[in-house]
Write a protein that holds these residues in place. Structure first.
Motif, PDB file in Angstrom:
ATOM      1  N   ALA A  75       7.662   7.808  21.661  1.00  0.00           N
ATOM      2  CA  ALA A  75       7.325   6.728  20.722  1.00  0.00           C
ATOM      3  C   ALA A  75       8.329   5.585  20.828  1.00  0.00           C
ATOM      4  O   ALA A  75       8.094   4.498  20.322  1.00  0.00           O
ATOM      5  N   PHE A  76       9.443   5.842  21.462  1.00  0.00           N
ATOM      6  CA  PHE A  76      10.525   4.851  21.466  1.00  0.00           C
ATOM      7  C   PHE A  76      10.702   4.221  22.850  1.00  0.00           C
ATOM      8  O   PHE A  76      11.803   4.137  23.369  1.00  0.00           O
ATOM      9  N   ASP A  77       9.584   3.841  23.452  1.00  0.00           N
ATOM     10  CA  ASP A  77       9.674   3.166  24.750  1.00  0.00           C
ATOM     11  C   ASP A  77       9.861   1.669  24.501  1.00  0.00           C
ATOM     12  O   ASP A  77       9.090   1.035  23.806  1.00  0.00           O
ATOM     13  N   GLU A 120       0.826  -1.211   0.000  1.00  0.00           N
ATOM     14  CA  GLU A 120       0.000   0.000   0.000  1.00  0.00           C
ATOM     15  C   GLU A 120       0.865   1.269   0.000  1.00  0.00           C
ATOM     16  O   GLU A 120       0.371   2.355  -0.280  1.00  0.00           O
ATOM     17  N   PHE A 121       2.133   1.118   0.386  1.00  0.00           N
ATOM     18  CA  PHE A 121       3.014   2.290   0.445  1.00  0.00           C
ATOM     19  C   PHE A 121       4.153   2.173  -0.575  1.00  0.00           C
ATOM     20  O   PHE A 121       5.190   2.808  -0.430  1.00  0.00           O
ATOM     21  N   SER A 122       3.934   1.330  -1.587  1.00  0.00           N
ATOM     22  CA  SER A 122       4.980   1.143  -2.605  1.00  0.00           C
ATOM     23  C   SER A 122       5.060   2.384  -3.503  1.00  0.00           C
ATOM     24  O   SER A 122       4.136   3.197  -3.533  1.00  0.00           O
ATOM     25  N   ALA A 133      14.395  10.296  12.230  1.00  0.00           N
ATOM     26  CA  ALA A 133      13.100  10.926  12.505  1.00  0.00           C
ATOM     27  C   ALA A 133      11.943   9.969  12.233  1.00  0.00           C
ATOM     28  O   ALA A 133      10.859  10.121  12.801  1.00  0.00           O
ATOM     29  N   PHE A 134      12.159   8.991  11.356  1.00  0.00           N
ATOM     30  CA  PHE A 134      11.136   7.971  11.098  1.00  0.00           C
ATOM     31  C   PHE A 134      11.460   6.678  11.846  1.00  0.00           C
ATOM     32  O   PHE A 134      10.904   5.624  11.534  1.00  0.00           O
ATOM     33  N   GLY A 135      12.358   6.737  12.813  1.00  0.00           N
ATOM     34  CA  GLY A 135      12.764   5.529  13.517  1.00  0.00           C
ATOM     35  C   GLY A 135      13.759   4.740  12.685  1.00  0.00           C
ATOM     36  O   GLY A 135      14.352   5.256  11.726  1.00  0.00           O
ATOM     37  N   TYR A 136      13.922   3.472  13.048  1.00  0.00           N
ATOM     38  CA  TYR A 136      14.906   2.623  12.384  1.00  0.00           C
ATOM     39  C   TYR A 136      14.555   1.185  12.710  1.00  0.00           C
ATOM     40  O   TYR A 136      13.958   0.909  13.747  1.00  0.00           O
TER      41      TYR A 136
HETATM   42  C1  HEM Z   1       6.113  13.533   9.531  1.00  0.00           C
HETATM   43  C2  HEM Z   1       5.366  12.438   9.556  1.00  0.00           C
HETATM   44  C3  HEM Z   1       5.714  11.191  10.311  1.00  0.00           C
HETATM   45  C4  HEM Z   1       6.668  10.952  11.259  1.00  0.00           C
HETATM   46  C5  HEM Z   1       7.706  11.916  11.816  1.00  0.00           C
HETATM   47  C6  HEM Z   1       6.545   9.550  11.643  1.00  0.00           C
HETATM   48  C7  HEM Z   1       7.365   8.924  12.560  1.00  0.00           C
HETATM   49  C8  HEM Z   1       7.288   7.581  12.879  1.00  0.00           C
HETATM   50  C9  HEM Z   1       8.192   6.908  13.777  1.00  0.00           C
HETATM   51  C10 HEM Z   1       9.332   7.564  14.537  1.00  0.00           C
HETATM   52  C11 HEM Z   1       7.835   5.598  13.818  1.00  0.00           C
HETATM   53  C12 HEM Z   1       8.545   4.477  14.583  1.00  0.00           C
HETATM   54  C13 HEM Z   1       7.988   4.267  15.959  1.00  0.00           C
HETATM   55  C14 HEM Z   1       8.688   3.153  16.717  1.00  0.00           C
HETATM   56  O1  HEM Z   1       9.795   2.752  16.393  1.00  0.00           O
HETATM   57  O2  HEM Z   1       8.084   2.663  17.682  1.00  0.00           O
HETATM   58  C15 HEM Z   1       6.687   5.435  12.953  1.00  0.00           C
HETATM   59  C16 HEM Z   1       6.013   4.251  12.751  1.00  0.00           C
HETATM   60  C17 HEM Z   1       4.882   4.140  11.956  1.00  0.00           C
HETATM   61  N1  HEM Z   1       4.332   5.112  11.140  1.00  0.00           N
HETATM   62 FE1  HEM Z   1       4.992   7.012  10.939  1.00  0.00          FE
HETATM   63  N2  HEM Z   1       5.526   8.992  10.924  1.00  0.00           N
HETATM   64  C18 HEM Z   1       4.995   9.937  10.087  1.00  0.00           C
HETATM   65  C19 HEM Z   1       3.970   9.771   9.167  1.00  0.00           C
HETATM   66  C20 HEM Z   1       3.278   8.606   8.955  1.00  0.00           C
HETATM   67  C21 HEM Z   1       2.237   8.409   7.970  1.00  0.00           C
HETATM   68  C22 HEM Z   1       1.743   9.473   6.986  1.00  0.00           C
HETATM   69  C23 HEM Z   1       1.768   7.124   8.124  1.00  0.00           C
HETATM   70  C24 HEM Z   1       0.684   6.398   7.384  1.00  0.00           C
HETATM   71  C25 HEM Z   1      -0.418   6.952   6.937  1.00  0.00           C
HETATM   72  C26 HEM Z   1       2.555   6.503   9.170  1.00  0.00           C
HETATM   73  C27 HEM Z   1       2.407   5.203   9.598  1.00  0.00           C
HETATM   74  C28 HEM Z   1       3.238   4.572  10.505  1.00  0.00           C
HETATM   75  C29 HEM Z   1       3.071   3.191  10.915  1.00  0.00           C
HETATM   76  C30 HEM Z   1       1.977   2.237  10.445  1.00  0.00           C
HETATM   77  C31 HEM Z   1       4.097   2.920  11.834  1.00  0.00           C
HETATM   78  C32 HEM Z   1       4.350   1.597  12.552  1.00  0.00           C
HETATM   79  C33 HEM Z   1       5.360   0.789  11.797  1.00  0.00           C
HETATM   80  C34 HEM Z   1       5.681  -0.530  12.484  1.00  0.00           C
HETATM   81  O3  HEM Z   1       5.524  -0.667  13.697  1.00  0.00           O
HETATM   82  O4  HEM Z   1       6.097  -1.454  11.752  1.00  0.00           O
HETATM   83  N3  HEM Z   1       3.457   7.421   9.643  1.00  0.00           N
HETATM   84  N4  HEM Z   1       6.388   6.653  12.379  1.00  0.00           N
END
Ligand code: HEM
Length: 406
Positions: A294-296, A111-113, A347-350
């Motif tokens: 978010a990183f607990d 869905e995110f491809s 910023a999006f984790g790792y």
């Molecule tokens: C600026 C925008 C965003 C930021 C900074 C962000 C940041 C993050 C971070 C840091 C995590 C990891 C959390 C962890 O390790 O526990 C995460 C996970 C996730 N994000 Fe985002 N996010 C953003 C936008 C979005 C969008 C637009 C979506 C979907 C519509 C999304 C869906 C998800 C999902 C489903 C996860 C869980 C992934 C997993 O556990 O496998 N995020 N996000």
């Protein structure tokens, strides 16, 4: 700078607050200097660890001996107001460990491809243009958060999930309330209940007639085949909303503020729009809106990291906002510099939980900010920065409101 000794028996209390809109908590630099992994004291008197540096943050987030499952009875509760065990919601895979996490995440990857996002791009552009039309028609001044930053991701998620156009107003008004949970918890919780019910109805409608959208495809390919049950499907849709709405909205408002305050960067972007993608990455790194909350994590076995032993059962928080300012990973980390190369920020984790929606978020932020400044070049603040309502206390950093004029 406060001096913090590495592991001197948990003298440093955690968490720390941001006090400046452009900086992580001031204590992070001292923590990072003290060590990559530092023992801290939590509000309820327990001790545990924070990970301060970029390399070790990546190491912890990819270590299979680290759990994120807060429904475990042994998951350490370290904040004052935490329930003893958080019930794990079906489908909410951000809080799950493998193998359950991986099974659910895999169902959403396509869905995110890149091809799917390409298909979504015209809809994102239409959404952004429509909101700017409405804002211009209503006239200056405006609250950019209400008029633009919150509705962009809300309407894009509508498009992703397949929320019919006629329900957009309902969906958007409830998601706005839900984001304002801090302002009025009763209304916030009511809004959450209404959205969950709405998503449940949406899944029921897709079971009767699946559309060409995420929920329709999950119904056809996963629900009907017995790989997923209805509760989990609703939970996954809810997770996308929770994870993708406020995060994107906050980065949009902080991004708009940052660029309004930097006319020289805006002039450069106007002259060379190819610089937008680097600008989006730098906004993500610089603001690090998602930090420790978010990183607990907890260690499920004893692990050695950054010269410390984290014992099984101990709490570990990754300080993404510190890792993104680590001078070992970034030159002049406190400068906002759109010319940095690569996407090394966290910023999006790792690792396995790295943001699933990151490319959608990038597309939204790029399209929204680029179009906003193209169409409203005279955009200016309508209040001094010192008076802006920053969300210093919230789990995701951002702005409650951004008064603008043009
Ligand atoms: C600026 C925008 C965003 C930021 C900074 C962000 C940041 C993050 C971070 C840091 C995590 C990891 C959390 C962890 O390790 O526990 C995460 C996970 C996730 N994000 Fe985002 N996010 C953003 C936008 C979005 C969008 C637009 C979506 C979907 C519509 C999304 C869906 C998800 C999902 C489903 C996860 C869980 C992934 C997993 O556990 O496998 N995020 N996000």
């Amino acid at each position: 700078m406060t001096t913090i000794q590495p592991d001197t028996g948990a003298t440093q209390t955690f968490p720390m607050m941001r006090r400046c809109p452009y900086e992580p908590p001031a204590e992070y630099a001292a923590l990072r200097a003290a060590g990559p992994v530092v023992r801290v004291l939590f509000p309820n008197g327990l001790t545990g660890w924070v990970v301060t540096r970029h390399a070790e943050a990546q190491q912890v987030l990819t270590d299979r001996r680290i759990s994120t499952d807060s429904s475990r009875p042994d998951f350490p509760r370290v904040m004052d107001d935490e329930p003893t065990a958080r019930p794990l919601s079906a489908g909410f895979f951000i809080d799950m460990d493998p193998p359950e996490h991986d099974v659910l995440r895999r169902m959403l990857i396509s869905e995110f491809s890149v091809p799917r996002l390409k298909k979504m791009q015209p809809g994102i552009q239409r959404t952004v243009d429509g909101l700017i039309d409405d804002m211009l028609a209503a006239g200056s001044p405006a609250d950019l958060v209400k008029a633009f930053c919150l509705p962009v991701p809300s309407l894009v998620i509508c498009q992703l999930l397949g929320v019919p156009y006629a329900d957009h107003d309902f969906f958007q008004s409830r998601t706005q309330k839900f984001v304002q949970l801090d302002a009025d918890p009763t209304e916030g919780f009511q809004a959450i209940a209404e959205i969950r019910q709405y998503l449940d109805d949406l899944v029921a409608a897709a079971e009767r007639e699946p559309g060409d959208n995420l929920i329709g495809r999950l119904v056809t390919e996963r629900l009907r085949t017995g790989q997923l049950d209805r509760d989990a499907l609703v939970g996954m849709a809810f997770l996308l909303l929770v994870a993708g709405h406020e995060t994107t909205a906050n980065l949009l408002s902080l991004g708009a503020l940052t660029l309004i305050e930097r006319p020289e960067t805006l002039a450069e972007l106007t002259g060379d729009p190819r610089q937008w993608s680097g600008t989006v990455e730098e906004l993500l790194r610089f603001h690090s809106i998602v930090d420790w909350a978010a990183f607990d994590r907890m260690a499920v076995e004893d692990i050695q990291i950054g010269g410390q032993t984290i014992k099984a059962g101990e709490a570990v928080f990754v300080l993404a906002a510190s890792a993104n300012r680590d001078e070992r990973a970034f030159e002049r980390p406190d400068d906002f510099d759109i010319h940095r190369s690569g996407r090394r920020h966290v910023a999006f984790g790792y690792g396995i939980h790295q943001c699933l929606g990151q490319n959608l978020a990038r597309a939204e932020i790029d399209t929204a900010l680029r179009t906003l400044f193209d169409r409203v070049p005279a955009l200016a603040l309508d209040a001094p920065v010192a008076e802006l309502p920053f969300k210093y206390n919230a789990a995701v950093f951002g702005l409650q409101a951004l008064p603008v004029r043009w």
